[in-house]
Scaffold this active site. Sequence first.
Site, mmCIF file in Angstrom:
data_model
loop_
_atom_site.group_PDB
_atom_site.id
_atom_site.type_symbol
_atom_site.label_atom_id
_atom_site.label_comp_id
_atom_site.label_asym_id
_atom_site.label_seq_id
_atom_site.Cartn_x
_atom_site.Cartn_y
_atom_site.Cartn_z
ATOM 1 N N LYS A 220 -22.366 -21.693 -54.185
ATOM 2 C CA LYS A 220 -23.366 -21.414 -55.221
ATOM 3 C C LYS A 220 -22.688 -21.120 -56.552
ATOM 4 O O LYS A 220 -23.047 -21.671 -57.581
ATOM 5 C CB LYS A 220 -24.228 -20.214 -54.797
ATOM 6 N N GLU A 226 -12.206 -19.675 -50.265
ATOM 7 C CA GLU A 226 -11.973 -20.500 -49.079
ATOM 8 C C GLU A 226 -12.396 -21.948 -49.335
ATOM 9 O O GLU A 226 -11.706 -22.894 -48.974
ATOM 10 C CB GLU A 226 -12.776 -19.975 -47.874
ATOM 11 N N GLY A 277 -27.382 -17.195 -49.072
ATOM 12 C CA GLY A 277 -26.660 -18.148 -48.236
ATOM 13 C C GLY A 277 -27.203 -18.236 -46.826
ATOM 14 O O GLY A 277 -27.435 -19.327 -46.290
ATOM 15 N N ARG A 278 -27.432 -17.083 -46.193
ATOM 16 C CA ARG A 278 -27.847 -17.081 -44.783
ATOM 17 C C ARG A 278 -29.282 -17.553 -44.586
ATOM 18 O O ARG A 278 -29.717 -17.753 -43.459
ATOM 19 C CB ARG A 278 -27.629 -15.695 -44.185
ATOM 20 N N GLU A 364 -25.789 -9.566 -41.407
ATOM 21 C CA GLU A 364 -25.525 -9.469 -42.845
ATOM 22 C C GLU A 364 -26.773 -8.978 -43.584
ATOM 23 O O GLU A 364 -26.672 -8.308 -44.598
ATOM 24 C CB GLU A 364 -25.056 -10.827 -43.403
ATOM 25 N N HIS A 395 -22.334 -17.104 -15.808
ATOM 26 C CA HIS A 395 -21.029 -17.129 -15.155
ATOM 27 C C HIS A 395 -19.981 -16.416 -16.006
ATOM 28 O O HIS A 395 -18.799 -16.546 -15.745
ATOM 29 C CB HIS A 395 -20.601 -18.568 -14.888
ATOM 30 N N LYS A 510 -12.728 -8.497 -50.017
ATOM 31 C CA LYS A 510 -12.305 -9.507 -50.997
ATOM 32 C C LYS A 510 -11.318 -8.911 -51.997
ATOM 33 O O LYS A 510 -10.295 -9.507 -52.326
ATOM 34 C CB LYS A 510 -13.524 -10.018 -51.787
#
Lengths: 547, 547
Positions: A220, A226, A277-278, A364, A395, A510
């Site tokens: 954005k 990253e 974002g999420r 978040e 399992h 950060k």
Amino acid sequence: MNEELTRINPQETRAWAKLKNLSEGEKPFDLTTPDALSPERIRAMKSSAVGFDFLYATHQITDEVLAILQQLANETHAVDQYVMMMSGEKMNRIEGYESENRQVLHTASRNVFEYLSCDYDDKQADAVQKAQSQLERLKEFLDELDSGKIKNAQGETFTDMIQVGIGGSSLGPKAVYLGLQGYRQGGHRVHFISNVDSDDAVQVLREVNLARTLVTVVSKSGTTLETLTNERLIADRFVQAGLDVKKHFISVTGEGSPMDDPKKYLRSFYMYDYIGGRYSATSMVGGVSLGFGLGYDNFVEILRGAREMDLNALKRDIRENIALLTALIGIWNRNFLDYETLAILPYSQALVRFVAHLQQLDMESNGKRINRQGDVVEYDTGPIVWGEPGTDGQHAFYQLIHQSNTIIPVEFIGFRQSQYGGHFEFKGSTSQEKLLANLLAQSIALATGKNDCNPNKVFPGNRPSSILIAEKLTPFTMGALLSYYENKVAFQGFIWNINSFDQEGVQLGKLLANQFIDHFRAKSVDANYSGAGTDPVGWAMMKSAGL
Amino acid sequence: MNEELTRINPQETRAWAKLKNLSEGEKPFDLTTPDALSPERIRAMKSSAVGFDFLYATHQITDEVLAILQQLANETHAVDQYVMMMSGEKMNRIEGYESENRQVLHTASRNVFEYLSCDYDDKQADAVQKAQSQLERLKEFLDELDSGKIKNAQGETFTDMIQVGIGGSSLGPKAVYLGLQGYRQGGHRVHFISNVDSDDAVQVLREVNLARTLVTVVSKSGTTLETLTNERLIADRFVQAGLDVKKHFISVTGEGSPMDDPKKYLRSFYMYDYIGGRYSATSMVGGVSLGFGLGYDNFVEILRGAREMDLNALKRDIRENIALLTALIGIWNRNFLDYETLAILPYSQALVRFVAHLQQLDMESNGKRINRQGDVVEYDTGPIVWGEPGTDGQHAFYQLIHQSNTIIPVEFIGFRQSQYGGHFEFKGSTSQEKLLANLLAQSIALATGKNDCNPNKVFPGNRPSSILIAEKLTPFTMGALLSYYENKVAFQGFIWNINSFDQEGVQLGKLLANQFIDHFRAKSVDANYSGAGTDPVGWAMMKSAGL
């Protein structure tokens, strides 16, 4: 904006006090009592919406608890707050303090099927129009790819797309893409690179033919470290391969960001600061890669499903509003029965990464400790969300869920039909029947438990769960499921009086990471560099780690 | 066998009482106190073994706590019990009740590098010899594939292998295979099919050329429903493609099981009942697919790393025995600081499925509520284990870890070098440096927190974590890491006096699933069938789910 509605602390409501009494005074409803889990109860505790059935008889609730949960929703104006969100009020804020102070309009990204009616406050109108316009641009772009108007330098069509993004720019779109493999179009494949670990990118780059690959970079701000690092790494590979980056790279970014640059990108699509974002899988963040991989029409079906589920969230009766109902049962489990985690267990291999998306969405959003007035809350907020698909999980970790002393509420998800329709029969039942048999069995086993003379074969039971089931995992269903969880999380945040739409908790990491990056940078140019003077603790940590 | 050592309840030790006092009487060590996290502390709280450095200064512990944890290990004879396990005593049992009553000898599967010395009790000798012999058979088989002695009907070599298995027959091998993609040999690819959901199998089958694919079916009993169903589904596809199943299918199973049948399989390898599924990655359960995908020598390196780490587990000083040390810190966090979950966060994309393996390893082993004498325990046992790779997780669920009121201990894992060595530099630092900077930063941020006038920017800190770091994720390192966690889990089980090696908690679900399968089967032959008479609750659930 009726600000009063965003100032109600749940523990000051009458409903909260009643729920407290109910959970402490007498033992909550015990599913192991003989006949507690009756056929009548199972039939009565079922709600249906948008093609989903929600079965909740196996929770530790009674009609009385449900009635007070309805009262809690009313007293906290949960649906009114949802309407405020949807109609463009600034629900992302902390009163009296510096905060993002933004609208929350991910619902607008799928409110694209009609011209705005007068029912809606016009504060969302701009977002709806922008969503419609981005969607038209997407269609145009995908059509140009299909028709061959856009091709690579050799005149070939594109077969692969790599989406470069992290967090919400990866988890939601990836979960949806993997969830709908049966709906892939034109042999197109989508890959995702998120981690700054270069092994992530190198691994993906081994698998594609760069000449026929598009790269969609999603950020954005246009400054996510990253993502920029990976973009540059991939661009280098394109250059080494003699390819023109500008003919392969697309950006999804904020209008006017450094990545909104026609000199660098084949095409730019926009994301807006009123969509976190999420919550962005139904915006262009998901649109470009899902449109490429699944086809435009399937992406629109995802939006249609999400939109239908958003409309269900407007209902005021909790038995009709399934996202609100599951939100309230979650609050009963978290705040009154004190269960710290929530396992979401889809009986569908296609949903293999869906829980990773829900982890971000829920944790978040609601992993918060202050309310919307900046006060530290005195009650628990969002649970720890985790899970893997069944039957695989059976399992793996179900041992603990059944037999340890730690209680874990479970949300099961299932579908009556498999996606590929591989009706494979073995020993008189199909794979899908075996899968569903296990899903149903787990819910009952957790609830009722089992006694035995051998203490190691005792199942204490009384472990709460619910089942959400639909006919088939289609694009429509997937969109509805996305929205169901987005709305569940938003409702819980409204009721807890927290801001579910910011993420200040990611900032400190950060900041400190940048300090360490400075150390690495200084070390690489000066072998005698020491950070011990300015940052003794960080430097000691670096040295202890052998770095 | 010294049975007394398997009867010690930890809460009856002097160490337990002291730890209780320490955690309740005064506030445990507070990492946010000024200078609490000093360079001296960071340097002192570090242990090293088998190429790993373990940094634990950011836990809420003091030297006094560590000394009492050492005492707890001594009083519960943790290392003696480990020696008993390794030397073939029947550590998988519940005294006085019917139980599996078996040896626990996964360590034998990597004790293959020398003839047995007299140091070892001969009860493991048979298992060691069998491991050596299976390994030789594996080498022979892989050599025959390499040399082209074994080929398909068209005379081509095999390029792909599908491993069909569930739980331990999938999670460990898959985690290791994905963890070592930089070490793949001969372009071989391995795929895993586990879920009874047919979408899982159909999806994988779309991606391979059956004619050049081997299928390894893994089931100890030869009767696992999911695995047999998938085997049959895949075999049908082979037959439809005109291929001879016997020339493509391999079994890994118990000697004499229905799957130990040379008429049906190209080759059979053996697994033994003294190795539990979740501990079986270093046996033939991992050997066949890892040997095929990564090469025999790399598989042996995995074993070598695991063996070295097993030997480290014999050390009695907890500062030298890193699996025991982390086990004890885990007990401090679980039983004395009351933290219910454990996040394992590898800063390595290659470990993307490693935590799914650890979930099974830990939660199936230690998610127990009775001790080895059949008494319900009065203390908490295994935590809920969850996690995803960083830096991705930072953009997902770290918000809750930093800022909610729920405390989550973290085990970070990192490597100084990336696996592919993609030394990509951007803005003066490499990708790997950025990755490691984030890892270090998170550990410090969680510990120290940060104050701020804006309550939304406050980080309470005092959140415990540790860092486990090695040079590079190689086959040797991967094997050591597998063993490290296996040993950690075993140590915790020994100290908690629980049986970490059975899984009775999975039985009830199986039983009830079979009831539902019966309903489906009856329904499919008789449209008027009703299960309401014999199974009113289950039948009501089925009907409510629209089935």
